[in-house]
Write a protein that holds these residues in place. Structure first.
Motif, short mmCIF file in Angstrom:
data_model
loop_
_atom_site.label_atom_id
_atom_site.label_comp_id
_atom_site.label_asym_id
_atom_site.label_seq_id
_atom_site.Cartn_x
_atom_site.Cartn_y
_atom_site.Cartn_z
N LEU A 196 51.55 -68.92 -21.89
CA LEU A 196 52.50 -68.25 -23.30
C LEU A 196 51.87 -66.66 -23.48
O LEU A 196 50.72 -66.92 -23.42
N SER A 197 52.86 -66.36 -24.31
CA SER A 197 51.84 -64.49 -24.29
C SER A 197 51.40 -65.26 -25.75
O SER A 197 51.36 -65.86 -26.72
N GLU B 73 59.78 -77.39 -38.39
CA GLU B 73 60.10 -76.34 -37.77
C GLU B 73 59.19 -75.78 -36.86
O GLU B 73 59.65 -75.23 -35.64
N ALA B 74 57.71 -76.22 -37.08
CA ALA B 74 56.86 -75.59 -36.44
C ALA B 74 56.51 -76.09 -35.27
O ALA B 74 56.39 -76.07 -34.33
N ALA B 75 57.30 -78.21 -34.90
CA ALA B 75 56.87 -78.59 -34.02
C ALA B 75 58.73 -77.94 -32.79
O ALA B 75 58.27 -78.37 -31.78
N HIS B 76 59.92 -77.62 -34.08
CA HIS B 76 60.65 -77.49 -33.08
C HIS B 76 60.47 -76.21 -32.00
O HIS B 76 61.25 -75.76 -30.88
N VAL C 199 57.18 -74.04 -25.05
CA VAL C 199 56.78 -74.51 -23.84
C VAL C 199 58.19 -74.30 -22.85
O VAL C 199 57.69 -75.44 -22.13
N GLY C 200 59.55 -74.32 -23.63
CA GLY C 200 60.43 -75.30 -22.59
C GLY C 200 60.32 -76.83 -22.08
O GLY C 200 61.19 -76.88 -21.28
#
Length: 307
Positions: free
Chosen positions: A26-27, A276-279, A285-286
Protein backbone atom coordinates in the motif's frame (compact mmCIF):
# COMPACT_ATOMS: atom_id res chain seq x y z
CA UNK A 1 -19.94 -14.10 33.57
CA UNK A 2 -19.84 -12.23 36.88
CA UNK A 3 -17.41 -9.43 37.82
CA UNK A 4 -16.83 -8.32 34.25
CA UNK A 5 -15.26 -4.88 33.69
CA UNK A 6 -17.39 -1.96 32.60
CA UNK A 7 -14.83 -0.83 30.04
CA UNK A 8 -11.89 -2.20 28.05
CA UNK A 9 -9.22 -0.50 25.94
CA UNK A 10 -8.22 -1.65 22.47
CA UNK A 11 -5.07 -0.92 20.49
CA UNK A 12 -5.56 -1.24 16.74
CA UNK A 13 -2.65 -3.09 15.11
CA UNK A 14 -4.01 -3.45 11.58
CA UNK A 15 -1.66 -0.86 10.10
CA UNK A 16 1.36 -2.84 11.31
CA UNK A 17 0.59 -6.47 12.14
CA UNK A 18 -2.33 -6.43 9.74
CA UNK A 19 -0.58 -5.15 6.65
CA UNK A 20 2.88 -6.67 7.11
CA UNK A 21 1.87 -9.99 5.54
CA UNK A 22 -0.16 -8.51 2.66
CA UNK A 23 1.38 -9.05 -0.80
CA UNK A 24 0.07 -5.76 -2.20
CA UNK A 25 2.25 -2.87 -1.00
CA UNK A 26 0.00 0.00 0.00
CA UNK A 27 1.10 3.55 -0.62
CA UNK A 28 1.62 5.89 2.30
CA UNK A 29 -1.50 7.82 1.28
CA UNK A 30 -3.56 4.62 1.27
CA UNK A 31 -2.33 3.77 4.76
CA UNK A 32 -3.13 7.29 5.89
CA UNK A 33 -6.69 6.97 4.61
CA UNK A 34 -7.11 3.77 6.63
CA UNK A 35 -5.50 5.31 9.72
CA UNK A 36 -7.84 8.30 9.54
CA UNK A 37 -10.87 6.05 9.15
CA UNK A 38 -9.81 4.11 12.25
CA UNK A 39 -9.28 7.32 14.21
CA UNK A 40 -12.70 8.54 13.08
CA UNK A 41 -14.15 5.32 14.50
CA UNK A 42 -12.82 6.30 17.93
CA UNK A 43 -9.41 4.65 18.16
CA UNK A 44 -7.03 6.47 20.49
CA UNK A 45 -4.21 3.92 20.37
CA UNK A 46 -2.73 2.84 17.03
CA UNK A 47 0.28 0.63 16.40
CA UNK A 48 1.11 2.49 13.23
CA UNK A 49 4.18 0.72 11.91
CA UNK A 50 7.41 -1.08 12.72
CA UNK A 51 10.99 0.03 12.23
CA UNK A 52 12.32 -3.18 10.74
CA UNK A 53 14.49 -3.86 7.71
CA UNK A 54 12.58 -2.77 4.59
CA UNK A 55 14.11 -5.66 2.68
CA UNK A 56 12.53 -8.15 5.11
CA UNK A 57 9.18 -6.35 5.45
CA UNK A 58 8.80 -4.03 2.44
CA UNK A 59 5.22 -3.16 3.42
CA UNK A 60 6.59 -1.08 6.32
CA UNK A 61 9.38 0.72 4.46
CA UNK A 62 7.57 4.07 4.85
CA UNK A 63 7.50 3.94 8.67
CA UNK A 64 9.00 7.40 9.23
CA UNK A 65 6.84 9.05 6.57
CA UNK A 66 3.65 7.52 7.98
CA UNK A 67 4.44 8.65 11.52
CA UNK A 68 5.31 12.14 10.32
CA UNK A 69 1.97 12.46 8.54
CA UNK A 70 0.01 11.37 11.61
CA UNK A 71 2.10 13.14 14.25
CA UNK A 72 0.16 15.47 16.48
CA UNK A 73 -3.26 13.91 15.89
CA UNK A 74 -5.21 15.08 18.96
CA UNK A 75 -5.95 12.39 21.52
CA UNK A 76 -4.26 9.59 19.56
CA UNK A 77 -1.26 7.59 20.78
CA UNK A 78 1.00 6.51 17.92
CA UNK A 79 2.99 3.35 18.64
CA UNK A 80 5.91 1.92 16.68
CA UNK A 81 7.20 -1.63 17.06
CA UNK A 82 11.00 -1.92 17.34
CA UNK A 83 13.05 -5.15 17.38
CA UNK A 84 16.51 -3.76 18.12
CA UNK A 85 18.63 -0.71 18.89
CA UNK A 86 18.70 0.47 15.28
CA UNK A 87 14.92 0.28 15.03
CA UNK A 88 14.55 2.16 18.31
CA UNK A 89 16.87 4.92 17.14
CA UNK A 90 14.85 5.33 13.95
CA UNK A 91 11.54 5.38 15.87
CA UNK A 92 12.85 7.96 18.33
CA UNK A 93 14.05 10.14 15.44
CA UNK A 94 10.59 9.82 13.87
CA UNK A 95 9.04 10.95 17.18
CA UNK A 96 6.80 7.98 17.86
CA UNK A 97 4.71 8.47 21.00
CA UNK A 98 5.46 4.96 22.27
CA UNK A 99 8.13 2.40 21.41
CA UNK A 100 6.98 -1.21 21.58
CA UNK A 101 10.01 -3.43 21.98
CA UNK A 102 9.36 -6.96 20.77
CA UNK A 103 11.14 -10.06 22.04
CA UNK A 104 10.35 -13.74 21.63
CA UNK A 105 9.57 -16.21 24.38
CA UNK A 106 11.56 -18.97 22.61
CA UNK A 107 15.01 -19.25 21.08
CA UNK A 108 13.70 -20.77 17.85
CA UNK A 109 11.18 -18.04 17.08
CA UNK A 110 13.61 -15.37 18.23
CA UNK A 111 16.25 -16.62 15.81
CA UNK A 112 13.86 -16.72 12.87
CA UNK A 113 11.88 -13.55 13.60
CA UNK A 114 14.42 -11.28 15.31
CA UNK A 115 17.79 -12.90 14.66
CA UNK A 116 18.46 -12.97 18.40
CA UNK A 117 17.58 -15.03 21.47
CA UNK A 118 15.36 -13.76 24.30
CA UNK A 119 18.44 -13.14 26.44
CA UNK A 120 20.11 -11.18 23.64
CA UNK A 121 16.92 -9.13 23.20
CA UNK A 122 16.84 -8.34 26.93
CA UNK A 123 20.45 -7.21 26.79
CA UNK A 124 19.63 -4.88 23.91
CA UNK A 125 16.51 -3.61 25.67
CA UNK A 126 18.56 -2.21 28.56
CA UNK A 127 20.21 0.32 26.28
CA UNK A 128 16.97 1.14 24.49
CA UNK A 129 15.23 1.97 27.78
CA UNK A 130 17.90 4.57 28.50
CA UNK A 131 17.53 6.09 25.03
CA UNK A 132 13.74 6.24 25.30
CA UNK A 133 13.89 7.87 28.74
CA UNK A 134 16.34 10.48 27.46
CA UNK A 135 13.97 11.26 24.59
CA UNK A 136 10.93 11.42 26.87
CA UNK A 137 9.24 8.53 25.06
CA UNK A 138 7.44 5.70 26.81
CA UNK A 139 8.56 2.16 26.07
CA UNK A 140 6.31 -0.89 26.29
CA UNK A 141 7.25 -4.52 25.73
CA UNK A 142 5.65 -7.18 23.56
CA UNK A 143 6.41 -10.87 24.14
CA UNK A 144 5.89 -12.99 21.01
CA UNK A 145 4.74 -16.64 21.03
CA UNK A 146 3.68 -16.29 24.67
CA UNK A 147 0.96 -18.91 24.21
CA UNK A 148 2.82 -21.35 21.97
CA UNK A 149 5.65 -21.49 19.46
CA UNK A 150 5.31 -23.03 15.96
CA UNK A 151 8.84 -24.42 16.29
CA UNK A 152 8.92 -25.55 19.94
CA UNK A 153 5.27 -26.20 20.81
CA UNK A 154 3.78 -25.21 24.17
CA UNK A 155 5.66 -22.49 26.02
CA UNK A 156 5.66 -22.95 29.80
CA UNK A 157 3.85 -20.21 31.68
CA UNK A 158 6.83 -19.99 34.04
CA UNK A 159 9.10 -19.05 31.14
CA UNK A 160 6.77 -16.28 29.99
CA UNK A 161 6.36 -14.93 33.51
CA UNK A 162 10.13 -15.02 34.01
CA UNK A 163 10.69 -13.04 30.82
CA UNK A 164 8.01 -10.52 31.79
CA UNK A 165 9.66 -10.17 35.20
CA UNK A 166 13.01 -9.43 33.54
CA UNK A 167 11.30 -6.77 31.43
CA UNK A 168 9.59 -5.27 34.49
CA UNK A 169 12.92 -4.99 36.31
CA UNK A 170 14.04 -2.63 33.53
CA UNK A 171 11.23 -0.26 34.50
CA UNK A 172 8.63 -1.35 31.93
CA UNK A 173 5.16 -1.90 33.37
CA UNK A 174 3.04 -2.30 30.22
CA UNK A 175 3.60 -5.70 28.63
CA UNK A 176 1.66 -7.30 25.77
CA UNK A 177 1.45 -11.09 25.60
CA UNK A 178 1.13 -12.19 21.99
CA UNK A 179 -0.48 -15.25 20.46
CA UNK A 180 1.72 -14.66 17.44
CA UNK A 181 0.58 -17.61 15.31
CA UNK A 182 -2.78 -18.47 16.85
CA UNK A 183 -1.74 -21.35 19.10
CA UNK A 184 -3.57 -20.11 22.20
CA UNK A 185 -6.43 -22.09 23.68
CA UNK A 186 -8.76 -21.04 26.51
CA UNK A 187 -6.67 -23.19 28.87
CA UNK A 188 -3.44 -21.38 27.91
CA UNK A 189 -5.08 -17.97 28.26
CA UNK A 190 -6.57 -18.80 31.63
CA UNK A 191 -3.26 -20.13 32.97
CA UNK A 192 -1.23 -17.09 31.90
CA UNK A 193 -3.83 -14.56 33.07
CA UNK A 194 -4.03 -16.26 36.47
CA UNK A 195 -0.24 -16.37 36.79
CA UNK A 196 -0.02 -12.66 35.98
CA UNK A 197 -2.62 -11.89 38.63
CA UNK A 198 -0.86 -14.03 41.25
CA UNK A 199 2.79 -13.27 40.52
CA UNK A 200 2.93 -9.90 38.72
CA UNK A 201 0.13 -7.70 40.07
CA UNK A 202 2.08 -4.52 39.23
CA UNK A 203 2.29 -5.30 35.52
CA UNK A 204 -0.37 -3.79 33.24
CA UNK A 205 -0.95 -6.65 30.74
CA UNK A 206 -2.50 -6.62 27.30
CA UNK A 207 -3.43 -9.76 25.35
CA UNK A 208 -2.86 -9.94 21.60
CA UNK A 209 -4.79 -12.91 20.25
CA UNK A 210 -4.88 -14.38 16.75
CA UNK A 211 -7.77 -16.30 15.24
CA UNK A 212 -5.78 -18.86 13.28
CA UNK A 213 -7.84 -21.83 14.47
CA UNK A 214 -11.11 -20.07 15.22
CA UNK A 215 -10.64 -19.64 18.97
CA UNK A 216 -9.81 -15.93 18.96
CA UNK A 217 -12.92 -14.48 20.58
CA UNK A 218 -13.21 -17.46 22.94
CA UNK A 219 -9.71 -16.69 24.21
CA UNK A 220 -10.56 -12.99 24.53
CA UNK A 221 -13.62 -13.86 26.60
CA UNK A 222 -11.61 -16.10 28.91
CA UNK A 223 -8.99 -13.35 29.34
CA UNK A 224 -11.74 -10.86 30.13
CA UNK A 225 -13.16 -13.16 32.79
CA UNK A 226 -9.69 -13.39 34.35
CA UNK A 227 -9.36 -9.62 34.63
CA UNK A 228 -7.56 -8.62 31.42
CA UNK A 229 -8.92 -5.28 30.18
CA UNK A 230 -6.40 -4.30 27.49
CA UNK A 231 -6.50 -6.02 24.10
CA UNK A 232 -4.98 -5.66 20.64
CA UNK A 233 -6.84 -6.43 17.43
CA UNK A 234 -6.80 -5.77 13.71
CA UNK A 235 -9.34 -4.18 11.38
CA UNK A 236 -11.13 -6.86 9.39
CA UNK A 237 -9.00 -9.56 11.03
CA UNK A 238 -6.00 -8.63 8.87
CA UNK A 239 -2.61 -9.95 9.71
CA UNK A 240 -0.17 -12.70 10.52
CA UNK A 241 3.53 -13.21 11.19
CA UNK A 242 5.53 -13.34 7.93
CA UNK A 243 8.28 -15.41 9.58
CA UNK A 244 6.21 -18.28 10.97
CA UNK A 245 4.49 -21.11 9.08
CA UNK A 246 0.69 -21.12 8.67
CA UNK A 247 0.21 -17.82 10.51
CA UNK A 248 -3.20 -16.23 9.96
CA UNK A 249 -4.96 -13.09 11.00
CA UNK A 250 -5.55 -11.32 14.28
CA UNK A 251 -8.78 -11.23 16.20
CA UNK A 252 -11.00 -8.90 14.20
CA UNK A 253 -11.54 -5.49 15.80
CA UNK A 254 -15.16 -5.15 14.72
CA UNK A 255 -16.08 -8.65 15.87
CA UNK A 256 -14.47 -8.10 19.26
CA UNK A 257 -16.10 -4.70 19.71
CA UNK A 258 -19.47 -6.16 18.72
CA UNK A 259 -19.07 -8.88 21.38
CA UNK A 260 -18.07 -6.38 24.05
CA UNK A 261 -20.95 -4.04 23.24
CA UNK A 262 -23.46 -6.90 23.31
CA UNK A 263 -22.12 -7.71 26.78
CA UNK A 264 -22.63 -4.13 27.93
CA UNK A 265 -18.89 -3.36 28.03
CA UNK A 266 -17.76 0.04 26.76
CA UNK A 267 -14.91 0.38 24.27
CA UNK A 268 -15.12 4.03 23.18
CA UNK A 269 -15.43 2.83 19.58
CA UNK A 270 -18.24 3.26 17.05
CA UNK A 271 -19.11 -0.07 15.43
CA UNK A 272 -20.68 1.45 12.33
CA UNK A 273 -17.53 3.48 11.59
CA UNK A 274 -15.32 0.48 12.31
CA UNK A 275 -17.26 -1.43 9.64
CA UNK A 276 -16.69 1.43 7.21
CA UNK A 277 -12.96 1.27 7.97
CA UNK A 278 -13.00 -2.50 7.41
CA UNK A 279 -14.70 -2.10 4.03
CA UNK A 280 -12.01 0.44 3.13
CA UNK A 281 -9.32 -2.03 4.20
CA UNK A 282 -10.87 -4.66 1.93
CA UNK A 283 -10.70 -2.33 -1.03
CA UNK A 284 -7.11 -1.36 -0.28
CA UNK A 285 -5.73 -4.90 0.06
CA UNK A 286 -7.86 -6.17 -2.81
CA UNK A 287 -9.54 -9.20 -1.24
CA UNK A 288 -12.29 -10.18 1.19
CA UNK A 289 -11.48 -9.99 4.87
CA UNK A 290 -12.48 -12.46 7.56
CA UNK A 291 -14.59 -10.30 9.88
CA UNK A 292 -17.96 -11.92 10.55
CA UNK A 293 -19.83 -8.72 11.45
CA UNK A 294 -18.36 -7.20 8.30
CA UNK A 295 -20.10 -9.93 6.29
CA UNK A 296 -23.43 -10.10 8.11
CA UNK A 297 -23.81 -6.83 10.00
CA UNK A 298 -24.88 -6.49 13.65
CA UNK A 299 -27.74 -8.76 14.69
CA UNK A 300 -30.22 -5.87 14.85
CA UNK A 301 -29.51 -4.68 11.32
CA UNK A 302 -33.11 -5.24 10.31
CA UNK A 303 -34.22 -5.70 6.72
CA UNK A 304 -37.48 -5.19 4.93
CA UNK A 305 -39.67 -8.09 3.76
CA UNK A 306 -38.43 -7.71 0.19
CA UNK A 307 -34.72 -7.80 1.09
Amino acid sequence: MTHLPKRVSITEVGLRDGLQIEPRILSTEEKLSLARALIDAGHTSLEVTSFVSPTRVPQLADAAELLAALRGTPGVELKALVPNVRGAERAIAAQADVLVFVLSATDSHGARNLNRSPLESLSELRGIVAQALAAGIRIDASISVAFGCPFEGDVPVERVIGLASDVQQLGISRVTFCDTTGMATPRHVQALAQALRDKMPDVDPAFHIHNTRGLGLVCVLVALQKGITRFESSVGGLGGCPFAPNAAGNVCTEDMVYMFHEMGIETGLHLDRLLEAAHLAERLVGHRLEGQVLKSGPRLSLRGHDA
